[in-house]
Scaffold this active site. Structure first.
Site, PDB file in Angstrom:
ATOM      1  CG  ASP A  30      63.915   2.714 -81.522  1.00 45.95           C
ATOM      2  OD1 ASP A  30      63.012   2.667 -80.673  1.00 45.95           O
ATOM      3  OD2 ASP A  30      64.383   1.698 -82.068  1.00 45.95           O
ATOM      4  CD  GLU A 198      63.298  -0.259 -74.424  1.00 45.73           C
ATOM      5  OE1 GLU A 198      63.925  -1.328 -74.510  1.00 45.73           O
ATOM      6  OE2 GLU A 198      62.233  -0.048 -75.003  1.00 45.73           O
TER       7      GLU A 198
HETATM    8  C1  6LW Z   1      65.046  -0.124 -79.007  1.00 49.61           C
HETATM    9  C2  6LW Z   1      64.445   0.209 -77.722  1.00 49.61           C
HETATM   10  C3  6LW Z   1      63.067   0.244 -78.145  1.00 49.61           C
HETATM   11  O1  6LW Z   1      66.393  -0.319 -79.073  1.00 49.61           O
HETATM   12  O2  6LW Z   1      62.877  -0.845 -78.885  1.00 49.61           O
HETATM   13  O3  6LW Z   1      61.039   1.309 -78.175  1.00 49.61           O
HETATM   14  C4  6LW Z   1      64.158  -1.296 -79.272  1.00 49.61           C
HETATM   15  N1  6LW Z   1      62.267   1.222 -77.888  1.00 49.61           N
HETATM   16  O4  6LW Z   1      64.809   1.342 -77.095  1.00 49.61           O
HETATM   17  C5  6LW Z   1      64.133  -1.659 -80.689  1.00 49.61           C
HETATM   18  O5  6LW Z   1      63.568  -0.594 -81.440  1.00 49.61           O
END
Ligand code: 6LW
Length: 526
Positions: A30, A198
């Protein structure tokens, strides 16, 4: 800003034209990046590792040096009782008017918060918890009028498709430290089955708003998509080429997978680059967890093109047009001089008491009743495993008359997945925990108080050895498998570490274990 960085004199013939990915290997998921003048800062999520949120600095986007940690005081957040996949999730780093901001989520503790610092090396403030901010992955963006906007991911109650999530935007009043005004979900991702939309970041580029986010989940189907709008609250229109970056179309045997969760930065020379996470796959497994990769970006009109002509993350490519600025490499062998641990060392969960001391060239660990297979802070000190071929060794001095006391070397991924090579009263024992099932692999007599312990990893194989001197090391047990710490099998978001551990297994004690040095290095490929 009072940061002083050591400069290394480089001869022009030593300046490379290219760089290698990943730019940060091992557990570096991240990534988020920002630029202040000619300096770049990068952060990663750290779940239940403490100190948390390493802060890296670079002048050329390729050579990075850790300069601090965002979570560096035990009273900032409490990671007690959390599982290895909980705690500090994706972080965003931004700079605005003399202040650095880190904004993130403490999952299964108190939710979304930000911390600030004048100097990115720290000290960082106490957390400012944001009330009524649902979900994870917060990001900040300052609009032209100086107002600050929060972008985050939220779970949806009435899902049209499974794992549907939304990206929301709302103004964050930094004086009042709270969200104000209208909140709006602006997208659910570009696909009508987008899972885990996300990791949003909102950018103001050439008078327009560009929202970049991840969708597909942080595995094989991970991808970056972008969405455009003339106005901050939308409507956001999905880019015609979405997903703008992914490796999912390359097949499940492609050596770099799970490309997603990215953040963009524009250099002082007008180039754009993207840091993203990805997983390297070796023999079908990922033992080094999610790492940080760098890709070139430029624009066709307002559409970002990643590594033009390639459309994927590359293992080697032309480096950014920035002055080559190597950093002083940390010594492979830490002889514990001084009184502080080097920045790379971490423990698991917030330490409530100080359980170690660095003095007289030794790291002394207090034996405590806490054990690594409970969701507590035990006497464990680890650093990231960063290579597929590595070796780690340490010199331990430990004497006890109690059967329950142990000290030694640890490979740790979760409270259920680890290896231990531990010295006891009269014996040396090799232990494994895989998916929570503990196994004593072998036990041999060893009576002296001093011992050298060693681990050598080679892709999925790992060999443990011990001895009185470096020239008389003997293997203990058969060759073991690093599948124990590979992704899957309960290993999810965080990564793997290697280091030292001591415990009295539930009994009170005043015992200590003393480590003279610890060496971690890359081995050349066989
Ligand atoms: C993070 C989310 C993600 O908060 O996995 O790959 C979660 N992305 O954005 C945990 O790393």
């Amino acid at each position: 800003m009072m940061l002083l960085f050591a400069t290394i004199i480089v001869r022009s013939q030593d300046i490379p034209n290219t760089f290698q990915n990943p730019i940060l290997s091992g557990y570096h998921p991240d990534p988020s990046i920002c630029r202040v003048g000619n300096d770049y800062y990068l952060v990663n999520s750290t779940f239940i590792w403490y100190p948390g949120i390493p802060i890296y600095h670079s002048k050329d986007l390729v050579n990075w040096e850790q300069i601090g940690n965002g979570i560096h005081r035990p009273n900032q957040i409490d990671l007690s009782g959390l599982q290895d996949r909980q705690g500090v999730y994706a972080v965003t780093i931004r700079y605005h008017k003399g202040l650095f901001y880190l904004i993130t989520t403490c999952v299964e503790c108190e939710g979304n918060f930000y911390i600030t610092a004048k100097d990115p090396a720290g000290p960082w403030s106490d957390p400012i918890w944001i009330k009524d901010a649902p979900g994870i992955d917060p990001s900040l963006m300052w609009d032209d009028d100086g107002k600050c906007y929060y972008t985050g991911m939220t779970w949806i109650e009435e899902q049209v498709w499974p794992t549907q999530c939304g990206i929301w935007i709302q103004q964050l009043n930094l004086e009042k430290k709270k969200l104000i005004g209208e909140r709006k979900i602006v997208t659910y991702g570009h696909a009508n089955n987008a899972s885990y939309t996300e990791g949003p970041h909102l950018y103001r580029i050439n008078g327009e708003y560009m929202l970049m986010l991840s969708e597909g989940g942080t595995g094989l189907y991970h991808a970056l998509s972008v969405h455009h709008s003339d106005s901050l609250m939308g409507p956001y229109v999905t880019d015609m080429i979405n997903p703008v970056l992914s490796h999912r179309q390359l097949g499940s045997d492609y050596p770099i997978q799970a490309i997603g969760h990215g953040d963009l930065v524009e250099t002082q020379n007008g180039e754009w680059w993207c840091v993203s996470l990805g997983k390297r796959v070796v023999e079908g497994k990922t033992t080094l967890a999610r790492e940080t990769f760098l890709s070139k970006v430029d624009f066709d009109n307002k559409t970002p093109i990643f590594n033009r002509g390639e459309g994927k993350v590359l293992m080697e490519q032309k480096r950014p047009n920035l002055p080559w600025s190597p950093v002083i490499k940390q010594p492979e062998k830490d002889d514990f001089s001084g009184n502080e641990l080097a920045l790379k060392w971490c423990t698991i969960r917030t330490p409530k008491t100080k359980f170690y001391e660095v003095s007289n060239g030794n790291l002394d660990l207090n034996l405590r009743p806490e054990v690594i297979d409970n969701l507590v802070n035990s006497s464990i000190i680890i650093q990231r495993i960063e290579h597929h071929q590595f070796s780690a060794s340490t010199k331990l001095s430990f004497k006890t008359s109690k059967e329950n006391e142990q000290a030694g070397l640890v490979i740790y991924r979760t409270s259920e997945n680890f290896y231990l090579l531990m010295k006891e009263k009269q014996e040396l024992v090799l232990l494994k925990s895989f998916k929570g099932v503990k196994e004593e692999i072998t036990r041999i007599p060893y009576k002296k108080s001093e011992i050298l312990l060693k681990v050598e990893g080679d892709n999925l194989n790992v060999i443990f050895s011990y001895g009185e001197t470096e020239n008389t090391m003997k293997q203990i047990g058969e060759t073991q498998s690093l599948i124990v710490i590979a992704d899957g099998n309960g290993n999810q978001f965080n990564g793997a570490g290697i280091g030292m551990y001591a415990t009295s297994n539930g009994q009170k004690t005043i015992g200590e274990a003393s480590f003279d040095w610890f060496e971690y290095k890359e081995n050349s490929e066989k």
